[in-house]
Design an enzyme around this catalytic site. Structure first.
Site, PDB file in Angstrom:
ATOM      1  N   ASP A  54      28.240  16.818  15.090  1.00  0.00           N
ATOM      2  CA  ASP A  54      28.668  16.114  13.879  1.00  0.00           C
ATOM      3  C   ASP A  54      29.031  14.700  14.270  1.00  0.00           C
ATOM      4  O   ASP A  54      29.311  14.428  15.441  1.00  0.00           O
ATOM      5  CB  ASP A  54      29.958  16.743  13.337  1.00  0.00           C
ATOM      6  CG  ASP A  54      29.719  18.078  12.700  1.00  0.00           C
ATOM      7  OD1 ASP A  54      28.574  18.352  12.345  1.00  0.00           O
ATOM      8  OD2 ASP A  54      30.699  18.833  12.565  1.00  0.00           O
ATOM      9  N   ASP A 112      32.215  22.438  11.662  1.00  0.00           N
ATOM     10  CA  ASP A 112      33.630  22.598  11.312  1.00  0.00           C
ATOM     11  C   ASP A 112      33.845  23.322   9.994  1.00  0.00           C
ATOM     12  O   ASP A 112      34.826  24.000   9.800  1.00  0.00           O
ATOM     13  CB  ASP A 112      34.338  21.228  11.296  1.00  0.00           C
ATOM     14  CG  ASP A 112      33.561  20.181  10.521  1.00  0.00           C
ATOM     15  OD1 ASP A 112      32.608  20.562   9.806  1.00  0.00           O
ATOM     16  OD2 ASP A 112      33.896  18.992  10.617  1.00  0.00           O
ATOM     17  N   ASP A 161      29.200  26.089   7.975  1.00  0.00           N
ATOM     18  CA  ASP A 161      28.558  25.838   9.261  1.00  0.00           C
ATOM     19  C   ASP A 161      28.452  27.119  10.092  1.00  0.00           C
ATOM     20  O   ASP A 161      27.745  27.154  11.099  1.00  0.00           O
ATOM     21  CB  ASP A 161      29.357  24.810  10.081  1.00  0.00           C
ATOM     22  CG  ASP A 161      29.192  23.404   9.539  1.00  0.00           C
ATOM     23  OD1 ASP A 161      28.172  23.150   8.878  1.00  0.00           O
ATOM     24  OD2 ASP A 161      30.079  22.571   9.771  1.00  0.00           O
ATOM     25  N   ASN A 203      24.331  39.868  54.212  1.00  0.00           N
ATOM     26  CA  ASN A 203      23.872  41.255  54.143  1.00  0.00           C
ATOM     27  C   ASN A 203      22.514  41.426  54.802  1.00  0.00           C
ATOM     28  O   ASN A 203      22.286  42.383  55.543  1.00  0.00           O
ATOM     29  CB  ASN A 203      23.784  41.710  52.685  1.00  0.00           C
ATOM     30  CG  ASN A 203      25.161  41.919  52.088  1.00  0.00           C
ATOM     31  OD1 ASN A 203      25.581  41.155  51.240  1.00  0.00           O
ATOM     32  ND2 ASN A 203      25.872  42.904  52.570  1.00  0.00           N
ATOM     33  N   ASN A 210      31.607  42.261  55.833  1.00  0.00           N
ATOM     34  CA  ASN A 210      31.365  42.123  54.396  1.00  0.00           C
ATOM     35  C   ASN A 210      32.643  41.898  53.616  1.00  0.00           C
ATOM     36  O   ASN A 210      32.666  41.164  52.639  1.00  0.00           O
ATOM     37  CB  ASN A 210      30.703  43.389  53.850  1.00  0.00           C
ATOM     38  CG  ASN A 210      29.249  43.440  54.246  1.00  0.00           C
ATOM     39  OD1 ASN A 210      28.769  42.525  54.917  1.00  0.00           O
ATOM     40  ND2 ASN A 210      28.569  44.486  53.851  1.00  0.00           N
ATOM     41  N   ASP A 233      33.923  37.799  55.317  1.00  0.00           N
ATOM     42  CA  ASP A 233      33.171  37.052  54.307  1.00  0.00           C
ATOM     43  C   ASP A 233      34.001  36.749  53.058  1.00  0.00           C
ATOM     44  O   ASP A 233      33.672  35.857  52.283  1.00  0.00           O
ATOM     45  CB  ASP A 233      31.942  37.846  53.850  1.00  0.00           C
ATOM     46  CG  ASP A 233      30.769  37.678  54.812  1.00  0.00           C
ATOM     47  OD1 ASP A 233      30.935  36.941  55.788  1.00  0.00           O
ATOM     48  OD2 ASP A 233      29.706  38.275  54.558  1.00  0.00           O
TER      49      ASP A 233
HETATM   50  P1  ATP Z   1      29.975  14.796   9.489  1.00  0.00           P
HETATM   51  O1  ATP Z   1      28.985  15.732   8.885  1.00  0.00           O
HETATM   52  O2  ATP Z   1      29.472  14.105  10.679  1.00  0.00           O
HETATM   53  O3  ATP Z   1      31.336  15.365   9.678  1.00  0.00           O
HETATM   54  P2  ATP Z   1      30.719  13.480   7.054  1.00  0.00           P
HETATM   55  O4  ATP Z   1      32.174  13.758   7.107  1.00  0.00           O
HETATM   56  O5  ATP Z   1      30.306  12.154   6.545  1.00  0.00           O
HETATM   57  O6  ATP Z   1      30.075  13.588   8.446  1.00  0.00           O
HETATM   58  P3  ATP Z   1      30.580  15.294   4.924  1.00  0.00           P
HETATM   59  O7  ATP Z   1      31.993  15.661   5.097  1.00  0.00           O
HETATM   60  O8  ATP Z   1      29.565  16.348   4.588  1.00  0.00           O
HETATM   61  O9  ATP Z   1      30.033  14.586   6.190  1.00  0.00           O
HETATM   62  O10 ATP Z   1      30.551  14.146   3.806  1.00  0.00           O
HETATM   63  C1  ATP Z   1      29.355  13.759   3.165  1.00  0.00           C
HETATM   64  C2  ATP Z   1      29.615  12.572   2.269  1.00  0.00           C
HETATM   65  O11 ATP Z   1      30.516  12.964   1.222  1.00  0.00           O
HETATM   66  C3  ATP Z   1      30.309  11.419   2.960  1.00  0.00           C
HETATM   67  O12 ATP Z   1      29.384  10.514   3.478  1.00  0.00           O
HETATM   68  C4  ATP Z   1      31.104  10.756   1.839  1.00  0.00           C
HETATM   69  O13 ATP Z   1      30.289   9.854   1.114  1.00  0.00           O
HETATM   70  C5  ATP Z   1      31.431  11.922   0.944  1.00  0.00           C
HETATM   71  N1  ATP Z   1      32.773  12.407   1.208  1.00  0.00           N
HETATM   72  C6  ATP Z   1      33.303  12.731   2.417  1.00  0.00           C
HETATM   73  N2  ATP Z   1      34.556  13.171   2.277  1.00  0.00           N
HETATM   74  C7  ATP Z   1      34.830  13.149   0.975  1.00  0.00           C
HETATM   75  C8  ATP Z   1      35.965  13.515   0.183  1.00  0.00           C
HETATM   76  N3  ATP Z   1      37.070  13.987   0.722  1.00  0.00           N
HETATM   77  N4  ATP Z   1      35.883  13.348  -1.152  1.00  0.00           N
HETATM   78  C9  ATP Z   1      34.764  12.873  -1.719  1.00  0.00           C
HETATM   79  N5  ATP Z   1      33.683  12.525  -1.046  1.00  0.00           N
HETATM   80  C10 ATP Z   1      33.687  12.650   0.280  1.00  0.00           C
END
Ligand code: ATP
Length: 942
Positions: A361, A662, A666, A728, A767, A771
Site C-alpha cells: 500500500d 489493512d 483486503d 555424518n 554427533n 557437533d
Molecule cells: P492506500 O491504498 O495506499 O492506503 P489510500 O489511503 O489513498 O491509499 P483508500 O483509503 O482506498 O486508499 O482511499 C482512496 C481514495 O478515497 C483516496 O485517494 C481519497 O481521495 C479518498 N479518501 C481517503 N480517505 C477518505 C476518507 N476518510 N473520507 C473520504 N474520502 C477518502
C-alpha cells in the site's frame, strides 16, 4: 445492578440481560454507564475483579509427558533405540558367556543420547511455540473504548460489562454488546451462526414476542464476540465478556494450541527418513557381504557384524538436527520481532526469503501517513494554507474566496470521524489521518469545534469505504426548522460526479462542463505535485427528505483540498535494497494515479513505466493482465478486489508475492498472497487475522528487513546442514571404508573378527556433544550483508541443492580419508606401519574426526566464500569451538569417560598429528571453493 441486568438466563452481567428488548438508554442505566464518558477507571478495575478477563477458557494444554513422548515418534530415533537394544543384547551375551563384567556403556550411551535428544527437541519446540504465541498476543485484537471520557485502545481481554466500545469496519467484535448507535453497520456472523452474508444491524429494541423466536441471528441490535464488522460503524455497550458471551456458550472451550510444521521442517523430516532407509540399506548390504565373504559362522562373529550395523546407524543419524532447525526458526522469529516484523505463521519465515515481489500500500507504509492540508482550491481561486500563523496565507484574499474556503473546510470538518485530543501541551489526532488533517485545517482557519458541534448535530452518515471512495454525513442544523445539511468528502472525481452545482462566493451556480473540466484539471495539477486530493461538497435538504439513497445526489461542489503525505525517509533506501536483492517493489493504492506516480517516482518504484488504474485493469483480459503485471509497478485507484486479481496474476507468472493490506476487504488478497502482511498500527483486526506477518510500525522498510532476516535464517540453516551432514557422511564413510579396507589399513586382527575403526559411543559423542555447540552457533551466525545482493531463492529449490550435496560429499570423503590415514598410521601393518594398540588407534581416529569437524565449522559458513571472510564475526562460534575442544580433552583424559568411550590418554605429539591430518579438510575445502569461485565468478551461491 437492577433487575434488567440479571437477565433472563439468570446470569448477572451475562449476555442474557435481555438488553435486546430494552431501549439503549435503559441498557446503559442498567449497566451503570454513561455513553459519552464510558466507565471510570476505578469502576473498570472493580468490574475486572468481578468478571475476570474477557477471554475464553482454553483447553488444558497437552501434558508435557505426551509432548516428550511425541519426540520418539521418529524413524531415526526408533533406529537408535533398535541399535541400543542390539548393543544391550550383545553386552548381555558377553556377560553371560564370557563373564566379562562392567556396564553396557554403549547401550546406555545410545539411550542417554536418545533421551537428551528428546529433551532438547522438546525444549526447542516449547520455546518456538512460546515465541509464536507471545508474538500472536502482540498482534491480538484490541478494542476501542471510551473510558473516563476519553477514547482509548485497550487489549480486548481488558473489557468489562458496561464498557462503551466503538466499532469500525474491519474490527473483530471483542465482546457481546448492545448497540447504542449504528450507521450502515453490518457484521459477519458466520463464526457463530454459519450465515456468510453480512447482517445489517440497528439499535431498535426487539419486540417482546419476537425475542424468543429471534435467536442469535434475529438480535439485530446486538453484536457478538467472535464476529466482525464488515461495513459501517457503531457504538455499543458491552453486555457480556469471556465465557459468558454467546461464543463462550457455544464454543465452551477454544482450542488454542497450534501445531505447525513448516515446509522446511517437513523437508528435513523427509531427508531424515531417507537417511534412515539409506543407512538400513548400507548396513544390510555390508552385513550380508561380511557374512558371505568373511564366512561369519559363529555367534560372536555375527554379533560383531550387528555392532557394526549399530555403529553405522548412529553414524548416519544427524541426532541434534531437528532441535537445531527449530531453534534457528524460533530465534529468527525473535530477531524479526526485534526489527518490528511480527511473525504469526512460522512458515512465512522461509517463504520471505523467496519473495520476488513486495506489493505494498502507499499510505502509511511507503508514506508517513502524516497528512497536512497544503492547498484549498475553490471556484474563486486557490489558498495555500500555512499552519505556522494559523491562518490561510495571503492577506489580500478577497472575501469571496475566504467564504468559499470556509464552507469547504466546514464540510471537511463535518464529514469527519476523527477527533483532536489534547496531548502533552499539543494535539493528537484520534482516527484517520486524512480526516485529522481536515480537522487541523478547519481549526487553523478559525473554525471553533464547539460552536460548530452545537450548530450541527449529526443525524446520519454513510461511511467511507475504499470501494465508495467518499463519505457523507447528514446534520440537523440548529434554528433552521430542522433543515438538514449534507456534507460529503471523497475522491474529487467521485464527489464531482455527485454534484450538479458549484459554490461561487455565497451563491450556488450550475456546474457547466467546462467547470467540471477545470476542476479535474486542478485535481490533476495537485496530484501531479504528489498531493493527496479530496473533493468537498454539501447540500441542504428539508427535514422530511427521503433518507439515505438520495442524500448523495445533487450536491453543491465546494472545492478541492490537496494534502501532503511525505514519503517515509527510510522507504527510498528500502526500495533500493529490495531492488538490489532482486525483489520488485510494487505500489498498490486507492489514491489518484498521478499522486501515486509522483510518490512512486520519488521513492524509485515507478521506473520508466506509468501507473495503471483499477479501471484499466478491469478492461484487461486475463492474458493481458498476466502480461501487464510483469512490468507495471504502480497500481492506483484500485479496490481490494483488484488486489486479489493482481496477486493471482503475479503468481501465475511464477512469482512469490508478499502483499500488504489493512482493510477488512483486503483479507482475501492477504490470504492469497504467499506472504500476507498486515499493519499493526492502522490495520483492521480482520486483516491481521488473515496475515502471516504483522508490521508493528506499518513501515515498508520493515518488510525489507524481514526479508533480510528470512534470507539470513535460511542461509544459517543451510550452514549447519552442510556442517552436520558432512560430519555424518564422514563418520559413515570412516566406518564403512574402515571395515571394507580393514586388511589394507592393518585393522584386521587376523582372527576373522570384524574390528571397528570407531566405536558407536564415539560416533554418538561427535554427533551430539562435539557437533552440538558449533551447530547451534551457526544457527545464530550474524546476518551476512551479502544475502541482500543475491536474487531470491527459487521457490522450488530444495533446502539442499545439488552443489551443496557435492560439497557435503567432498568434506565427508576428505574427513574419512584423513581419519582412516591416522588409523592406519597408528596400527601395526597396513600402508603406514604404526605401533599402537587398537584402543589407541581408535582414540586417534575419533580425535581426528572431531578436529576435522572443528575446522569444518568454519568452512560450512559459506558455500563458496573463503572461511577467512569474516572469520571472527561470530564470537559464539569461537566459544563453541573452544567448548568442543575442552570436551574432547575431557573425553580423552578423564578416567570415567575413558572407560565409557574406550579412549586412552594422548600425548601432545598425538594431538598435533591428529590436528595436522584433520587440517586436510580446511585446506582442500579452501582449494575447492577457490575453483568453484573461479568457475562461476559472480554467480549466486548461498
Ligand atoms: P492506500 O491504498 O495506499 O492506503 P489510500 O489511503 O489513498 O491509499 P483508500 O483509503 O482506498 O486508499 O482511499 C482512496 C481514495 O478515497 C483516496 O485517494 C481519497 O481521495 C479518498 N479518501 C481517503 N480517505 C477518505 C476518507 N476518510 N473520507 C473520504 N474520502 C477518502
Amino acid at each position: 445492578m437492577t433487575a434488567a441486568t440479571r437477565g433472563s438466563r439468570g446470569e448477572p452481567g451475562g449476555g442474557a440481560l435481555a438488553a435486546e428488548r430494552l431501549p439503549p438508554d435503559e441498557v446503559l442505566a442498567a449497566l451503570g454507564v454513561d455513553a459519552a464518558s464510558g466507565l471510570p477507571s476505578a469502576e473498570v478495575r472493580a468490574r475486572v475483579g468481578r468478571w475476570g478477563p474477557n477471554a475464553l477458557r482454553s483447553l488444558p494444554p497437552v501434558p508435557a509427558w505426551r509432548k516428550l513422548l511425541a519426540q520418539f515418534a521418529d524413524p531415526l530415533v526408533l533406529l537408535l533405540v533398535a541399535a541400543a537394544v542390539v548393543s544391550a543384547g550383545v553386552w548381555l551375551r558377553e556377560e553371560l558367556h564370557e563373564g566379562r563384567s562392567g556396564l553396557p556403556f554403549e547401550a546406555l550411551a545410545i539411550l542417554a543420547i536418545v533421551l537428551l535428544n528428546a529433551a532438547m527437541g522438546y525444549v526447542q519446540e516449547a520455546r518456538a511455540e512460546q515465541a509464536i504465541a507471545a508474538l500472536r498476543r502482540m498482534s491480538a485484537a484490541r478494542a476501542r473504548v471510551i473510558r473516563d471520557g476519553t477514547r482509548l485502545e485497550v487489549p480486548a481481554t481488558d473489557l468489562v460489562p458496561g464498557d462503551i466500545i466503538r466499532l469500525e469496519e474491519g474490527d473483530a467484535i471483542p465482546a457481546d454488546a448492545r448497540l447504542i448507535e449504528a450507521s450502515a453497520l453490518r457484521t459477519t456472523e458466520a463464526a457463530l451462526t454459519g450465515e456468510s452474508v453480512p447482517v445489517p444491524k440497528d439499535t431498535a429494541p426487539l419486540a417482546g414476542g419476537t425475542d424468543a423466536a429471534a435467536g442469535l441471528a434475529g438480535r439485530r441490535n446486538m453484536v457478538f464476540s467472535g464476529t466482525a464488522v464488515s461495513t459501517g460503524r457503531g457504538l455499543a455497550v458491552v453486555t457480556a465478556t469471556g465465557m459468558r458471551t454467546e461464543l463462550g456458550r457455544i464454543a465452551g472451550m477454544l482450542e488454542q494450541t497450534t501445531d505447525e510444521t513448516t515446509p522446511l521442517q517437513a523437508a528435513l523430516a523427509r531427508l531424515g527418513r531417507r537417511l534412515g532407509i539409506a543407512v538400513v540399506a548400507i548396513a544390510a548390504a555390508m552385513t550380508t557381504t561380511l557374512v558371505l565373504v568373511e564366512e561369519v559362522r559363529t555367534v560372536p562373529a555375527l554379533l560383531d557384524v550387528l555392532i557394526l550395523a549399530v555403529a553405522l546407524a548412529v553414524a548416519a543419524v544427524p541426532e541434534g538436527l531437528p532441535a537445531i532447525v527449530t531453534a534457528a526458526l524460533s530465534l529468527g522469529v525473535l530477531r524479526m520481532a526485534r526489527r518490528r516484523a511480527i511473525v504469526r505463521r512460522l512458515a512465512a519465515v522461509e517463504t520471505l526469503g523467496s519473495a520476488d515481489v513486495i506489493a505494498s500500500d502507499k499510505t502509511g507504509t511507503l508514506t508517513r501517513n502524516e497528512m497536512t492540508v497544503r492547498t484549498v482550491v475553490t471556484a474563486s481561486g486557490r489558498v495555500a494554507l500555512d499552519r505556522a500563523d494559523g491562518a490561510p496565507a495571503g492577506s489580500d484574499q478577497d472575501e469571496r474566496l475566504r467564504s468559499e474556503v470556509d464552507e469547504a473546510l466546514l464540510a471537511g470538518f463535518l464529514a469527519n470521524d476523527a477527533v483532536l485530543q489534547p496531548h502533552e501541551g499539543g494535539w493528537t489526532v484520534q482516527g484517520d489521518p486524512t480526516e485529522g488533517a481536515l480537522l487541523v485545517a478547519a481549526r487553523d482557519a478559525g473554525l471553533d469545534a464547539e460552536t460548530v458541534g452545537r450548530r450541527f448535530v449529526r443525524v446520519a452518515e454513510i461511511p467511507f469505504s475504499s470501494e465508495r471512495r467518499r463519505m457523507s454525513t447528514v446534520h440537523r442544523e440548529a434554528g433552521e426548522d430542522g433543515r438538514r445539511l449534507v456534507a460529503m468528502k471523497g475522491a474529487p472525481d467521485v464527489v464531482l460526479s455527485r454534484c450538479s452545482r458549484e459554490r461561487v462566493g455565497r451563491q450556488d451556480r450550475p456546474l457547466m462542463p467546462e467547470r467540471r473540466h477545470a476542476i479535474l484539471a486542478a485535481t490533476a495539477a495537485l496530484a501531479g505535485a504528489g498531493l493527496r486530493t479530496l473533493g468537498l461538497a454539501q447540500r441542504r435538504m428539508p427535514e422530511d427528505a427521503p433518507p439515505d439513497g438520495c442524500v448523495e445526489q445533487d450536491l453543491v461542489f465546494l472545492g478541492l483540498v490537496g494534502m501532503s503525505d511525505p514519503p517515509r525517509p527510510e522507504a527510498r533506501e528500502a526500495v533500493a535494497r529490495a531492488r538490489a536483492a532482486g525483489i520488485r517493489p510494487v505500489m498498490i493504492t486507492g489514491d489518484d494515479p498521478r499522486t501515486a506516480a509522483a510518490i512512486a517516482a520519488e521513492l524509485g518504484i515507478l521506473g520508466d513505466g506509468s501507473a495503471v488504474t483499477g479501471a484499466q485493469l478491469a478492461a484487461m483480459s486475463p492474458e493481458e493482465l498476466d502480461e501487464a503485471v510483469r512490468t507495471v509497478s504502480v497500481y492506483a485507484r484500485v479496490d481490494p478486489a483488484d488486489k486479489l486479481r493482481i496477486v493471482r496474476a503475479l503468481q501465475r507468472n511464477g512469482l512469490v508475492v508478499a502483499m500488504t493490506g489493512d482493510g477488512v476487504n483486503d483479507a482475501p488478497a492477504l490470504k492469497a498472497a504467499d506472504i500476507g502482511i498486515a499493519m499493526g498500527l492502522t490495520g483492521t483486526d480482520v486483516s491481521r487475522e488473515a496475515a502471516d506477518i504483522v508490521l508493528a510500525d506499518d513501515n515498508f522498510a520493515t518488510i525489507v528487513a524481514a526479508v533480510e532476516e528470512g534470507r539470513a535464517i535460511f542461509s544459517n540453516i543451510r550452514k549447519f546442514l552442510r556442517y552436520l551432514l558432512s560430519s555424518n557422511l564422514g563418520e559413515v564413510a570412516t566406518v564403512a571404508f574402515g571395515v571394507v579396507l580393514a586388511p589394507v589399513l592393518g585393522l584386521s586382527l587376523g582372527t576373522g573378527e570384524v574390528v571397528l575403526p570407531l566405536l558407536a559411543t564415539q560416533i554418538l559423542w561427535i554427533n551430539f556433544v562435539s557437533d552440538g555447540a558449533p551447530a547451534l552457533a551457526l544457527a545464530v551466525d550474524p546476518v551476512d550483508p551479502a544475502v541482500m545482493t543475491r536474487p531470491p531463492r527459487p521457490r522450488d529449490e530444495g533446502v539442499l541443492t545439488g552443489s551443496m550435496w557435492w560439497s557435503i560429499g567432498f568434506v565427508g570423503v576428505v574427513t574419512a580419508s584423513s581419519s582412516l590415514f591416522v588409523l592406519d598410521a597408528c596400527l601395526p601393518g597396513g600402508l603406514v606401519a604404526g605401533t599402537g594398540t587398537l584402543r589407541y588407534a581408535q582414540t586417534m581416529t575419533f580425535t581426528t574426526l572431531v578436529l576435522s569437524q572443528l575446522y569444518n565449522v568454519l568452512n560450512a559458513r559459506s558455500a563458496d566464500a573463503s572461511a577467512f571472510d569474516g572469520l571472527f564475526r561470530n564470537r559464539w562460534l569461537w566459544g563453541a569451538i573452544l567448548l568442543s575442544l575442552l570436551l574432547q580433552v575431557a573425553v580423552v583424559y578423564t578416567p570415567i569417560l575413558q572407560q565409557g568411550f574406550s579412549t586412552v590418554s594422548l600425548s601432545a605429539g598425538d594431538w598435533l598429528f591428529c590436528g595436522a591430518a584433520a587440517s586436510a579438510v580446511p585446506v582442500l575445502e579452501e582449494l575447492r571453493k577457490a575453483v568453484v569461485r573461479a568457475m562461476r565468478r559472480g554467480a549466486p551461491g548461498c
